[in-house]
Design a protein around this motif. Structure first.
Motif, short mmCIF file in Angstrom:
data_model
loop_
_atom_site.label_atom_id
_atom_site.label_comp_id
_atom_site.label_asym_id
_atom_site.label_seq_id
_atom_site.Cartn_x
_atom_site.Cartn_y
_atom_site.Cartn_z
N ALA A 431 29.90 -7.72 6.40
CA ALA A 431 29.40 -8.57 5.31
C ALA A 431 27.92 -8.84 5.54
CB ALA A 431 30.19 -9.87 5.26
N PHE A 432 27.08 -7.93 5.03
CA PHE A 432 25.64 -8.04 5.28
C PHE A 432 25.02 -9.28 4.64
CE2 PHE A 432 26.40 -3.47 5.90
CZ PHE A 432 25.84 -3.33 7.16
N GLY A 433 25.70 -9.84 3.65
CA GLY A 433 25.18 -11.03 3.00
C GLY A 433 25.05 -12.22 3.92
N LYS A 434 25.74 -12.17 5.08
CA LYS A 434 25.64 -13.26 6.05
C LYS A 434 24.31 -13.26 6.79
CE LYS A 434 30.64 -13.51 6.99
NZ LYS A 434 30.83 -14.90 6.52
N LEU A 435 23.60 -12.12 6.74
CA LEU A 435 22.35 -11.97 7.50
C LEU A 435 21.16 -12.28 6.60
CD1 LEU A 435 23.38 -8.64 9.27
CD2 LEU A 435 23.51 -10.96 10.21
N ARG A 436 20.86 -13.53 6.47
CA ARG A 436 19.83 -13.96 5.52
C ARG A 436 18.43 -13.53 5.93
NH1 ARG A 436 21.78 -17.73 1.85
NH2 ARG A 436 23.93 -18.41 2.25
N THR A 437 18.20 -13.30 7.22
CA THR A 437 16.86 -12.91 7.69
C THR A 437 16.67 -11.40 7.72
OG1 THR A 437 17.63 -12.96 9.98
CG2 THR A 437 16.66 -14.98 9.11
N LEU A 438 17.71 -10.63 7.38
CA LEU A 438 17.67 -9.17 7.50
C LEU A 438 16.65 -8.55 6.54
CD1 LEU A 438 18.98 -6.76 8.94
CD2 LEU A 438 20.62 -6.63 7.04
N LYS A 439 15.75 -7.71 7.11
CA LYS A 439 14.70 -7.07 6.31
C LYS A 439 14.81 -5.54 6.32
CE LYS A 439 11.30 -10.76 6.97
NZ LYS A 439 9.95 -11.11 7.50
N TYR A 440 15.24 -4.97 7.43
CA TYR A 440 15.28 -3.52 7.58
C TYR A 440 16.69 -3.10 8.01
CZ TYR A 440 10.27 -4.40 7.78
OH TYR A 440 9.00 -4.84 7.51
N LEU A 441 17.34 -2.28 7.18
CA LEU A 441 18.72 -1.88 7.46
C LEU A 441 18.86 -0.37 7.32
CD1 LEU A 441 21.69 -2.55 8.00
CD2 LEU A 441 21.98 -2.93 5.53
N ASN A 442 19.38 0.26 8.38
CA ASN A 442 19.60 1.71 8.38
C ASN A 442 21.11 1.98 8.43
OD1 ASN A 442 19.70 4.46 8.74
ND2 ASN A 442 18.26 4.52 10.45
N LEU A 443 21.65 2.48 7.31
CA LEU A 443 23.08 2.83 7.21
C LEU A 443 23.26 4.33 7.01
CD1 LEU A 443 24.35 -0.10 4.97
CD2 LEU A 443 24.87 0.26 7.37
N GLU A 444 22.30 5.12 7.44
CA GLU A 444 22.37 6.57 7.26
C GLU A 444 23.58 7.16 7.98
OE1 GLU A 444 19.76 10.56 8.39
OE2 GLU A 444 18.74 8.63 8.18
N ASP A 445 24.27 8.07 7.29
CA ASP A 445 25.37 8.84 7.87
C ASP A 445 26.47 7.94 8.43
OD1 ASP A 445 26.84 11.00 8.65
OD2 ASP A 445 25.69 11.40 10.47
N ASN A 446 27.04 7.10 7.55
CA ASN A 446 28.15 6.23 7.94
C ASN A 446 29.42 6.53 7.16
OD1 ASN A 446 27.82 3.57 9.82
ND2 ASN A 446 25.84 4.33 9.12
N GLY A 447 29.40 7.56 6.33
CA GLY A 447 30.59 7.90 5.55
C GLY A 447 30.94 6.87 4.50
N ILE A 448 29.95 6.15 4.01
CA ILE A 448 30.18 5.12 2.98
C ILE A 448 30.57 5.81 1.66
CG2 ILE A 448 29.14 3.24 1.66
CD1 ILE A 448 27.23 2.82 4.05
N LYS A 449 31.67 5.39 1.09
CA LYS A 449 32.16 6.01 -0.15
C LYS A 449 31.82 5.18 -1.39
CE LYS A 449 33.92 9.53 1.92
NZ LYS A 449 33.23 10.84 1.82
N ILE A 450 31.71 3.86 -1.21
CA ILE A 450 31.42 3.00 -2.35
C ILE A 450 30.49 1.87 -1.93
CG2 ILE A 450 33.51 1.62 -1.94
CD1 ILE A 450 33.62 1.27 -5.03
N LEU A 451 29.49 1.64 -2.74
CA LEU A 451 28.56 0.55 -2.53
C LEU A 451 28.80 -0.48 -3.62
CD1 LEU A 451 26.34 0.20 -0.37
CD2 LEU A 451 24.67 0.84 -2.10
N HIS A 452 29.43 -1.57 -3.24
CA HIS A 452 29.86 -2.57 -4.21
C HIS A 452 28.67 -3.31 -4.80
CE1 HIS A 452 34.07 -2.11 -2.94
NE2 HIS A 452 33.63 -2.11 -1.69
N ALA A 453 28.90 -3.93 -5.95
CA ALA A 453 27.90 -4.80 -6.54
C ALA A 453 27.64 -5.98 -5.62
CB ALA A 453 28.38 -5.28 -7.91
N ASN A 454 26.37 -6.40 -5.56
CA ASN A 454 25.97 -7.58 -4.77
C ASN A 454 26.22 -7.41 -3.26
OD1 ASN A 454 25.40 -9.23 -7.18
ND2 ASN A 454 27.61 -9.12 -7.47
#
Length: 654
Positions: A431-454
């Motif tokens: 749940a990335f929404g918990k990380l309010r200070t997050l500025k740079y995120l690398n999710l390359e090559d994680n087999g993600i099939k769906i990116l939900h709204a919000n």
């Protein structure tokens, strides 16, 4: 008058020439370089005022008297020097820096070493890569009381004793990398009270049992065979700031001095974590410490690993390429000043909250990483992350999760938000929404099939990498909440077509990479973005919208376009980019087609009118010829038909 002026000009030219050839500067520093000149001896008639002389990379085999009274720095590295005459350095009373590395000083040891004894003011000496053994080095270090910097890399030293630096008590920096050292006698470095930097990398050291060099600030022990590192049990304040134990065989975290200044700790490429459980590792470390430092039968019960780490002002630790299968939460949470943690290339598949229960409440304790800003978890096979771990990252700004199996959670409204946190400690999504200070995120090559709204709502994302998540589907509103902050978006190699690319208006976006997909049309919403760099490489574009490209060219600095099937004669967009002087770094690898011909784009730009105008004229002329032939044939047929009809009528009249 003219003659007088000519004489003055000649004098000025002569003075300028001398200044140029000898390298005299306005500050009085004088130097000359004869490096790489195929010299077999020192040049004659050198200026006696020289302070610096570089004779490196030549073929000098013998060194005789050098009469340069003001010389302070002499570089004779990478020659074939094997013989130094007795009085070679006698006239160099001011010499402070001498580089004799990469020569053959293992020959004529007694004679050469005696020649160096006349250098009483020498502060820096480099005798690296001279095939020197233990006894040879001792000879070369005789009468070096003023020496502050010593380098002996790439020799054959096997043992360091207390006699080695006995006459060089002012040493501040020692480098003995890439030797064969397996033994260091007690008292070798301890008397060197001014020693700040010590490097023993690439040797054969097996362990450090009793580290007690409080004066040293930087210690490099990388690329040895060290299995454990244990410091002396005392209350002395240590100056140690940088400790490099990388590329060793460490099974445990090092036990550092109780009071230290350690800020940078390099433990990558070791075997830490082999014992699997953090509690087991701490227990083993304490047992080891007992065996090494106990006196008589007195057992030490204190947890030295944790107690010493609690006082450590560490801001950076590299634990990459180790054998961790679980994350050492309790140990690392003790580092209250830790800002950057590299935990990449380990084996943590599930980041569970393995923390001891609170003795009073019986609930899990919530630990924190109050200063951690950068976390690298790349290539761990990570599939799940405990929500309590996310909650512990109160200041995190950058997270690298590349090459894992992490799946972003759906928004709370789409999940069973009623589940108690105590029952959902190890969620199967993040749940990335918990990380309010997050500025740079690398999710390359994680087999993600769906990116939900919000998905990233409530974060402060500036950069997002979603590349190589093959067949990922973006729901409408997937970037909702970060439109105003997102500056860099990478979605290359996702196998999406134009209808799949649902980008909202992104008024802060400056870098966009949508390469290696099946796109045919650029999203019209890009006009909202002040793009400075755009990559559309390896897609299915035939042309690009001219008005869109014109709008983008206002801010665009560079664009990558290779690997598409562009139509040469529908490339007005390319002319717009060219006229706007937008950089096209891969234009030499870019092609377009006209008819059955494929042309290099840079060649097309030079002769665009030739290729397309000829093509159009050819088609136009062919059409005219066909029409004319058709008309001629039609008229001929009509005439023949008319004549035949006329003849038939005449025969009927007769």
């Amino acid at each position: 008058m003219v003659r007088h002026m000519l004489v003055n000009l000649l004098l000025l030219w002569s003075l300028g020439h001398d200044l140029y050839t000898t390298g005299f500067g306005d500050d009085g520093l004088k130097g000359q370089s004869w490096s790489n000149q195929n010299l077999y001896s020192i040049p004659l008639d050198l200026d006696v005022r020289l302070q610096k002389l570089d004779l490196s990379n030549n073929f000098i085999r013998q060194l005789h008297t050098i009469d340069l009274l003001y010389l302070e720095q002499l570089d004779l590295s990478s020659n074939q020097l094997e013989l130094i005459s007795k009085g070679a350095f006698e006239n160099l009373a001011l010499l402070e820096e001498l580089n004799l590395s990469v020569n053959a000083l293992n020959n004529n040891l007694e004679r050469n070493s005696k020649s160096l004894q006349s250098l009483g003011r020498l502060k820096s000496l480099d005798i690296s890569m001279n095939s020197l053994g233990d006894e040879a080095v001792k000879l070369y270090l005789l009468n070096k009381s003023s020496l502050e910097k010593l380098k002996m890399t790439g020799n054959y030293l096997t043992t360091l004793t207390h006699k080695l630096f006995k006459e060089s008590q002012d040493l501040r920096s020692i480098t003995i990398d890439d030797n064969l050292i397996s033994t260091i006698d007690g008292g070798t470095f301890e008397p060197l009270r001014k020693l700040e930097s010590l490097s023993l990398a690439k040797n054969n050291l097996g362990h450090i049992c009793d580290f007690k060099l409080p004066q040293v600030k930087c210690l490099n022990l990388s690329r040895n065979s060290i299995q454990f590192f244990v410091s002396a049990a005392d209350n002395q304040v240590y100056n140690l700031e940088i400790l490099d134990l990388s590329h060793n065989k460490l099974l445990y975290f090092p036990i550092v001095p109780k009071f230290n200044q350690l800020k940078y700790l390099y433990l990558h490429h070791n075997m830490v974590g082999t014992l699997t459980l953090e509690a087991s590792m701490v227990s083993e470390v304490n047992s080891l410490y007992n065996d090494i430092v106990r006196k008589g039968n007195v057992r030490i019960t204190k947890n030295y690993l944790h107690s010493n780490w609690r006082l450590m002002p560490l801001i950076y630790i590299d634990l990459s390429y180790n054998h961790f299968t679980s994350f050492p939460l309790e140990t690392l949470s003790l580092l209250l000043n830790l800002e950057e943690l590299n935990f990449s290339f380990n084996c943590v598949q599930n980041l569970t909250w393995n923390v001891r229960h609170d003795s009073e409440s019986g609930h899990y304790r919530q630990l924190y990483f109050p200063s951690l800003k950068y976390l690298n978890m790349q290539s761990n096979g990570l599939a799940s992350v405990s929500p309590l771990f996310l909650q512990a990252l109160t200041q995190v700004e950058t997270i690298n999760l590349q090459d894992n199996s992490v799946k972003p959670c759906a928004p709370v409204s789409q999940m069973q938000s009623s589940i108690s946190p105590q029952l959902n400690l190890n969620s199967s999504c993040v749940a990335f929404g918990k990380l309010r200070t997050l500025k740079y995120l690398n999710l390359e090559d994680n087999g993600i099939k769906i990116l939900h709204a919000n998905t990233f709502q409530k974060t402060s994302l500036i950069s997002l990498n979603l590349a190589r998540n093959v067949h990922m589907v973006m729901q409408v509103g997937a970037l909702e909440g970060v439109q105003e902050t997102l500056q860099s978006l990478m979605m290359g190699e996702v196998n999406m077509n134009s209808s799949d690319l649902l980008l909202p208006c992104l008024p802060a976006l400056t870098h966009l990479n949508i390469s290696n997909n099946y796109l045919t049309v650029l999203p019209s919403n890009l006009t909202c973005s002040p793009l400075r760099e755009l990559s559309i490489k390896n897609n299915s574009f035939l042309s690009l919208n001219q008005s869109l490209i014109k709008a983008l060219s206002t801010h665009l600095h560079a664009m990558y376009i290779s690997g598409n099937d562009f139509n040469c004669c529908d490339a007005q967009w390319l002319k717009i980019l060219n006229e706007s002087r937008i950089k096209l770094p891969d234009i030499s690898q870019s092609t377009c087609f006209t008819g059955n011909t494929r042309i290099q784009f840079d060649e097309f730009l030079t002769n665009s009118s030739l290729y397309c105008s000829t093509h159009k004229k050819g088609i136009h002329s062919g059409q005219i010829i066909i029409v004319v032939l058709f008309v001629v044939i039609l008229i001929t047929v009509l005439i023949m038909f008319a004549r035949k009809l006329c003849c038939t009528n005449k025969s009927l009249v007769v």
